[in-house]
Write a protein that holds these residues in place. Sequence first.
Motif, PDB file in Angstrom:
ATOM      1  N   GLN A  35      -8.245  10.709   0.716  1.00  0.00           N
ATOM      2  CA  GLN A  35      -8.383  10.180  -0.639  1.00  0.00           C
ATOM      3  C   GLN A  35      -9.180  11.131  -1.526  1.00  0.00           C
ATOM      4  OE1 GLN A  35      -9.606   6.090  -0.821  1.00  0.00           O
ATOM      5  NE2 GLN A  35      -8.037   5.408   0.622  1.00  0.00           N
ATOM      6  N   VAL A  36     -10.208  11.746  -0.978  1.00  0.00           N
ATOM      7  CA  VAL A  36     -10.963  12.725  -1.769  1.00  0.00           C
ATOM      8  C   VAL A  36     -10.081  13.930  -2.096  1.00  0.00           C
ATOM      9  CG1 VAL A  36     -12.917  14.311  -1.742  1.00  0.00           C
ATOM     10  CG2 VAL A  36     -13.200  11.991  -0.880  1.00  0.00           C
ATOM     11  N   LEU A  37      -9.273  14.366  -1.136  1.00  0.00           N
ATOM     12  CA  LEU A  37      -8.371  15.484  -1.396  1.00  0.00           C
ATOM     13  C   LEU A  37      -7.366  15.122  -2.496  1.00  0.00           C
ATOM     14  CD1 LEU A  37      -7.369  18.314  -0.758  1.00  0.00           C
ATOM     15  CD2 LEU A  37      -5.962  17.339   1.073  1.00  0.00           C
ATOM     16  N   ASP A  38      -6.852  13.892  -2.471  1.00  0.00           N
ATOM     17  CA  ASP A  38      -5.950  13.458  -3.541  1.00  0.00           C
ATOM     18  C   ASP A  38      -6.624  13.565  -4.906  1.00  0.00           C
ATOM     19  OD1 ASP A  38      -3.745  12.897  -1.973  1.00  0.00           O
ATOM     20  OD2 ASP A  38      -4.326  10.812  -1.620  1.00  0.00           O
ATOM     21  N   VAL A  89     -12.010   6.833  -5.336  1.00  0.00           N
ATOM     22  CA  VAL A  89     -11.764   6.358  -3.976  1.00  0.00           C
ATOM     23  C   VAL A  89     -11.722   4.832  -3.935  1.00  0.00           C
ATOM     24  CG1 VAL A  89     -12.754   6.215  -1.658  1.00  0.00           C
ATOM     25  CG2 VAL A  89     -12.670   8.414  -2.847  1.00  0.00           C
ATOM     26  N   VAL A  90     -12.681   4.187  -4.618  1.00  0.00           N
ATOM     27  CA  VAL A  90     -12.706   2.721  -4.640  1.00  0.00           C
ATOM     28  C   VAL A  90     -11.474   2.178  -5.356  1.00  0.00           C
ATOM     29  CG1 VAL A  90     -13.979   0.698  -5.443  1.00  0.00           C
ATOM     30  CG2 VAL A  90     -15.215   2.639  -4.488  1.00  0.00           C
ATOM     31  N   ARG A  91     -11.082   2.844  -6.456  1.00  0.00           N
ATOM     32  CA  ARG A  91      -9.877   2.417  -7.171  1.00  0.00           C
ATOM     33  C   ARG A  91      -8.647   2.540  -6.264  1.00  0.00           C
ATOM     34  NH1 ARG A  91      -8.726   1.841 -12.543  1.00  0.00           N
ATOM     35  NH2 ARG A  91     -10.744   2.740 -13.115  1.00  0.00           N
ATOM     36  N   ASP A  92      -8.577   3.627  -5.498  1.00  0.00           N
ATOM     37  CA  ASP A  92      -7.452   3.807  -4.575  1.00  0.00           C
ATOM     38  C   ASP A  92      -7.415   2.699  -3.522  1.00  0.00           C
ATOM     39  OD1 ASP A  92      -6.641   6.060  -5.904  1.00  0.00           O
ATOM     40  OD2 ASP A  92      -7.509   7.476  -4.486  1.00  0.00           O
ATOM     41  N   ARG A  93      -8.604   2.303  -3.026  1.00  0.00           N
ATOM     42  CA  ARG A  93      -8.657   1.228  -2.032  1.00  0.00           C
ATOM     43  C   ARG A  93      -8.096  -0.066  -2.607  1.00  0.00           C
ATOM     44  NH1 ARG A  93     -14.253   0.149   0.619  1.00  0.00           N
ATOM     45  NH2 ARG A  93     -12.925  -1.146   1.945  1.00  0.00           N
ATOM     46  N   LEU A  94      -8.508  -0.398  -3.840  1.00  0.00           N
ATOM     47  CA  LEU A  94      -8.034  -1.633  -4.457  1.00  0.00           C
ATOM     48  C   LEU A  94      -6.547  -1.550  -4.798  1.00  0.00           C
ATOM     49  CD1 LEU A  94     -10.764  -3.083  -6.853  1.00  0.00           C
ATOM     50  CD2 LEU A  94      -9.811  -4.076  -4.782  1.00  0.00           C
ATOM     51  N   THR A  95      -6.109  -0.374  -5.235  1.00  0.00           N
ATOM     52  CA  THR A  95      -4.685  -0.205  -5.546  1.00  0.00           C
ATOM     53  C   THR A  95      -3.841  -0.381  -4.289  1.00  0.00           C
ATOM     54  OG1 THR A  95      -5.209   1.313  -7.358  1.00  0.00           O
ATOM     55  CG2 THR A  95      -2.971   1.372  -6.508  1.00  0.00           C
ATOM     56  N   THR A  96      -4.297   0.220  -3.178  1.00  0.00           N
ATOM     57  CA  THR A  96      -3.599   0.051  -1.904  1.00  0.00           C
ATOM     58  C   THR A  96      -3.555  -1.413  -1.510  1.00  0.00           C
ATOM     59  OG1 THR A  96      -4.313   2.239  -1.174  1.00  0.00           O
ATOM     60  CG2 THR A  96      -3.609   0.697   0.537  1.00  0.00           C
ATOM     61  N   LEU A  97      -4.695  -2.095  -1.669  1.00  0.00           N
ATOM     62  CA  LEU A  97      -4.770  -3.509  -1.321  1.00  0.00           C
ATOM     63  C   LEU A  97      -3.829  -4.342  -2.194  1.00  0.00           C
ATOM     64  CD1 LEU A  97      -6.412  -5.115   0.735  1.00  0.00           C
ATOM     65  CD2 LEU A  97      -8.060  -5.611  -1.081  1.00  0.00           C
ATOM     66  N   ARG A  98      -3.782  -4.014  -3.482  1.00  0.00           N
ATOM     67  CA  ARG A  98      -2.888  -4.750  -4.388  1.00  0.00           C
ATOM     68  C   ARG A  98      -1.426  -4.583  -3.953  1.00  0.00           C
ATOM     69  NH1 ARG A  98       0.226  -4.542  -8.954  1.00  0.00           N
ATOM     70  NH2 ARG A  98      -0.157  -6.220 -10.480  1.00  0.00           N
ATOM     71  N   ASN A  99      -1.056  -3.357  -3.574  1.00  0.00           N
ATOM     72  CA  ASN A  99       0.313  -3.114  -3.110  1.00  0.00           C
ATOM     73  C   ASN A  99       0.633  -3.917  -1.853  1.00  0.00           C
ATOM     74  OD1 ASN A  99       0.703  -1.319  -5.200  1.00  0.00           O
ATOM     75  ND2 ASN A  99       0.171   0.484  -3.988  1.00  0.00           N
ATOM     76  N   GLN A 100      -0.350  -4.028  -0.956  1.00  0.00           N
ATOM     77  CA  GLN A 100      -0.136  -4.808   0.262  1.00  0.00           C
ATOM     78  C   GLN A 100       0.041  -6.290  -0.050  1.00  0.00           C
ATOM     79  OE1 GLN A 100      -3.604  -3.762   2.521  1.00  0.00           O
ATOM     80  NE2 GLN A 100      -2.725  -1.847   3.310  1.00  0.00           N
ATOM     81  N   ILE A 101      -0.718  -6.767  -1.052  1.00  0.00           N
ATOM     82  CA  ILE A 101      -0.615  -8.184  -1.430  1.00  0.00           C
ATOM     83  C   ILE A 101       0.728  -8.467  -2.090  1.00  0.00           C
ATOM     84  CG2 ILE A 101      -1.583  -9.992  -2.912  1.00  0.00           C
ATOM     85  CD1 ILE A 101      -4.329  -8.559  -2.552  1.00  0.00           C
ATOM     86  N   THR A 102       1.103  -7.632  -3.051  1.00  0.00           N
ATOM     87  CA  THR A 102       2.343  -7.879  -3.792  1.00  0.00           C
ATOM     88  C   THR A 102       3.588  -7.692  -2.919  1.00  0.00           C
ATOM     89  OG1 THR A 102       2.312  -5.586  -4.607  1.00  0.00           O
ATOM     90  CG2 THR A 102       1.335  -7.290  -6.027  1.00  0.00           C
TER      91      THR A 102
END
Length: 473
Positions: free
Chosen positions: A95-98, A220-233
């Motif tokens: 995520q840091v590399l991204d 990094v925190v935004r990426d975590r929440l975005t990933t989580l949102r994708n998993q939920i939807t």
Amino acid sequence: MKYAFALRPAIGLLIFILALPVAGAQQLGTSGGLDSFSLGGMSSQNRQPQSLDKIVAVVNSDVILKSELDAAVAQLKQRNAGQIGQMPPNVLRSQVLDQLIMRQLQIQKANEVGIKVSKAELQQGLSRIAQRNNMNLQQFTQAVAQSGMNMSDLRQHVREEIKISKVRQKEVMGKVSVSDQDVDRYLQNQSLRFSRDHQYHLRQIKLDLPAGSDSTTTGVVRDRLTTLRNQITSGKTSFADAARSVSQGQHAADGGDLGWMSGSSLPDSFDSALAGLSAGQISPVFRGPDGLYLLKLENERGGSNDQSGPAQKKVMVTEAHIRHIIVKPNEIRSDARTRKLAQQIRQRLLAGDDFAALARKYSDDKGTARQGGDVGWIPLNRLSPDTRRHIKKLHKGEISHIFQTHDGYEIIKLINRRERDETQQAKRNKARETLGRKLASEEGNLWLRKLRDEAYVDIRMPNYQPTPGTPGS
């Protein structure tokens, strides 16, 4: 996003960037910008390639070195161990590399479209950093030198941050447009929200952002929440289960359930997140006062009575109806002769000559000269402080002294003065700003995705895992 990877490890000073609150930077979710630089314990590393240094990514014609990634991850761990302690090391490094890749792509885009940074802009950027650290520029320069850092490296990094900010304004903000119809719909929704009996049943997932969090942490925190949102939807997990697993809000154990809440009690930062949501829908990731959030609107009810909205303090604006005459120096008329002409005009006005006639004959403001110098009604807060000061001294019908402006020499006659209620316009302006931030976030994400999709990116980091839901994944 900002790292101190360009500076050599030493004692002393850490330069980092917070997430910007203005349209563009925060919404794009990568770089924080200069207004959030500050100093605190710095590690630094010279970005000169070393023979044993490995390349972890190729970004078009540039490379990102393992030493740069190591330094960025180390800083992130040092400052935000509580936020990332449970993340697998390879996920964190990925995520840091991204984030590093997206920063590099923005710099490349700025160079491609010809973004330049003037000496004055660079100096202003450095001055803002110094102010954030309670220093003047001279003291800041000395502190940098004493820490063992290279000031030229710092200048280069500041120059890059300014470039990123400017290319965002050019490529993203120029495409953000909020129509009057958009504002009308938003205000109608707000009226419903603040009605006496309108309530929302909400669930929340919150991840904390400590004061002083840099843009690496935010990304990094935004990426975590975005990933989580994708998993939920996508149905891989429920909002409630996700909240129980990761949320740092007070209601995490209850699946993030906030229960029924009055619309008027919700924080302002929830406004744009809730705008347009229907029951069962999930908001985008958004920045709140103390963290990043996801909301799920379970249901809403009420709203049949008293939909006038919250009480709003009256906004009164003083306006003046004025005529003016401006005479400007030119190739034929020197500054001294121009001032003498202005004095002669004022003497004629005081003697009773018609202001409109003299304005038509002498004023160099061609836009108003044909109307006899009539500017019409104009809010005083839109005028320069010097012009405003002269108008405030005048009574109805009086003529000002001659005063110098950036254009030349000006004489003003006050026709009248009035107070105008701008409460509704101020309300519309606030709505337009809120909608603009939301649109900037959406447009910014599209722009970043396009940058990544069109780029040549070769990831060479072992065990790299692309961040789901982010550009390039």
